[in-house]
Design an enzyme around this catalytic site. Structure first.
Site, PDB file in Angstrom:
ATOM      1  N   ASN A  10     -18.131  40.694  -1.658  1.00 43.48           N
ATOM      2  CA  ASN A  10     -16.889  40.559  -0.898  1.00 43.48           C
ATOM      3  C   ASN A  10     -15.758  40.762  -1.897  1.00 43.48           C
ATOM      4  O   ASN A  10     -15.507  39.898  -2.733  1.00 43.48           O
ATOM      5  CB  ASN A  10     -16.812  39.160  -0.266  1.00 43.48           C
ATOM      6  CG  ASN A  10     -15.447  38.884   0.327  1.00 43.48           C
ATOM      7  OD1 ASN A  10     -14.697  39.814   0.646  1.00 43.48           O
ATOM      8  ND2 ASN A  10     -15.101  37.614   0.481  1.00 43.48           N
ATOM      9  N   GLU A  97     -11.557  31.997   3.891  1.00 42.90           N
ATOM     10  CA  GLU A  97     -10.171  32.328   3.542  1.00 42.90           C
ATOM     11  C   GLU A  97      -9.415  32.823   4.768  1.00 42.90           C
ATOM     12  O   GLU A  97      -8.230  32.545   4.944  1.00 42.90           O
ATOM     13  CB  GLU A  97     -10.158  33.384   2.416  1.00 42.90           C
ATOM     14  CG  GLU A  97     -10.586  32.757   1.095  1.00 42.90           C
ATOM     15  CD  GLU A  97     -11.230  33.726   0.123  1.00 42.90           C
ATOM     16  OE1 GLU A  97     -11.138  34.954   0.318  1.00 42.90           O
ATOM     17  OE2 GLU A  97     -11.844  33.234  -0.852  1.00 42.90           O
ATOM     18  N   GLU A 167     -21.419  29.445   3.105  1.00 44.22           N
ATOM     19  CA  GLU A 167     -20.533  29.369   1.951  1.00 44.22           C
ATOM     20  C   GLU A 167     -19.784  28.032   1.948  1.00 44.22           C
ATOM     21  O   GLU A 167     -18.762  27.897   2.626  1.00 44.22           O
ATOM     22  CB  GLU A 167     -19.514  30.505   2.002  1.00 44.22           C
ATOM     23  CG  GLU A 167     -20.128  31.883   1.989  1.00 44.22           C
ATOM     24  CD  GLU A 167     -19.174  32.913   1.448  1.00 44.22           C
ATOM     25  OE1 GLU A 167     -19.561  33.617   0.521  1.00 44.22           O
ATOM     26  OE2 GLU A 167     -18.021  33.004   1.934  1.00 44.22           O
TER      27      GLU A 167
HETATM   28  C1  PEP Z   1     -16.799  34.862  -1.286  1.00 44.72           C
HETATM   29  O1  PEP Z   1     -15.735  35.424  -1.394  1.00 44.72           O
HETATM   30  O2  PEP Z   1     -17.409  34.940  -0.232  1.00 44.72           O
HETATM   31  C2  PEP Z   1     -17.339  34.120  -2.430  1.00 44.72           C
HETATM   32  C3  PEP Z   1     -18.463  33.481  -2.292  1.00 44.72           C
HETATM   33  O3  PEP Z   1     -16.607  34.149  -3.587  1.00 44.72           O
HETATM   34  P1  PEP Z   1     -17.088  33.675  -5.054  1.00 44.72           P
HETATM   35  O4  PEP Z   1     -18.444  34.294  -5.283  1.00 44.72           O
HETATM   36  O5  PEP Z   1     -16.043  34.215  -5.983  1.00 44.72           O
HETATM   37  O6  PEP Z   1     -17.162  32.191  -5.044  1.00 44.72           O
END
Ligand code: PEP
Length: 249
Positions: A10, A97, A167
């Site tokens: 991502n 986000e 997440e």
């Molecule tokens: C994301 O943007 O979905 C993410 C998991 O970011 P990071 O790996 O930087 O924590």
């Protein structure tokens, strides 16, 4: 049958079109593999040059968001047909986000899910708890709600092809990865939730990723868990390290 791993980057709001092409050219040889699906979810303006740069490789280009209407007076939005016309096969929906900064709700995520399926785009639907929710012991209640609302009206056949990214918000971009046990426990809980909504066969097929500060060091243990079918990777997807994450075995 074993589920095929899916490892997606991502990019968030990073990389100009020129930088996107450079990054893909750098990463292309590093992410080559027959063992997993590899997806780069990129900013809308990068989709077409990224698609061109990724031609002939195993990289699929995905979007980071999509609107739930077909067309019309929705200034600034991207329609499903715009994505499919550009060759997009995957779309990230409901990233934390977007929920936090752009008023995305599970209801709007659900509308986008239905639209994505209608257009043959595979959604990568994100869910995850805040640190407070984890501390309050309501992690699974919260995630079950996100999953149940997100999948309202989605058929079992469609759900079987979907990707869910677990997440934990406290682990995104913080360098704090959930422990392998925490990640596996929630991914298993999500699979059980899918089995309740649909059936065991659908739950066996759906792919569930872990995301949150995944890096080359943490990926192997996480991806070896029985209910973790790969990762959604932010920061580390912009670095050569992504090659190591993809080739985690
Ligand atoms: C994301 O943007 O979905 C993410 C998991 O970011 P990071 O790996 O930087 O924590």
């Amino acid at each position: 049958m074993a589920r095929r791993k899916i490892i997606a980057g991502n990019w968030k709001m990073n990389m100009t079109p020129t930088e996107a092409v450079e990054l893909i050219n750098t990463l292309k040889p590093l992410v080559a593999t027959d063992d997993a699906d590899v997806v780069f979810c990129v900013p809308a303006i990068d989709i077409i040059p990224a698609m061109e740069a990724a031609k002939g490789s195993n990289i699929a280009i995905g979007a980071e968001n999509m609107y739930f209407e077909e067309k019309g007076a929705y200034t600034g939005e991207i329609s499903p047909a715009m994505l499919t016309d550009a060759g997009v096969k995957y779309v990230v929906l409901g990233h934390s986000e977007r929920r936090e900064y752009f008023a995305e709700t599970s209801e709007t995520v659900n509308k986008k899910m239905l639209k994505a399926f209608e257009h043959g785009i595979t959604p990568i639907m994100c869910c995850g708890e805040t640190l407070t929710q984890r501390e309050q012991g309501v992690t699974m209640d919260f995630i079950r709600q996100q999953v149940k609302v997100g999948f309202l009206g989605v058929t079992a056949e469609q759900a079987a092809t979907a990707v869910i990214a677990y997440e934990p918000i406290w682990a995104i971009g913080t360098g704090k990865t959930a422990t392998t046990e925490q990640a596996q426990e929630v991914c298993k809980g999500i699979r059980e939730c899918i089995a309740e909504i649909y059936d065991a066969a659908t739950a066996e097929k759906i792919r569930i990723q872990y995301g949150g500060s995944v890096n080359a060091a943490t990926a192997p243990e996480l991806f070896a868990q029985p209910d973790i079918d790969g990762g959604l990777v932010g920061g580390a997807a912009l670095k050569p390290d992504f090659g190591k994450i993809v080739n985690w075995k």
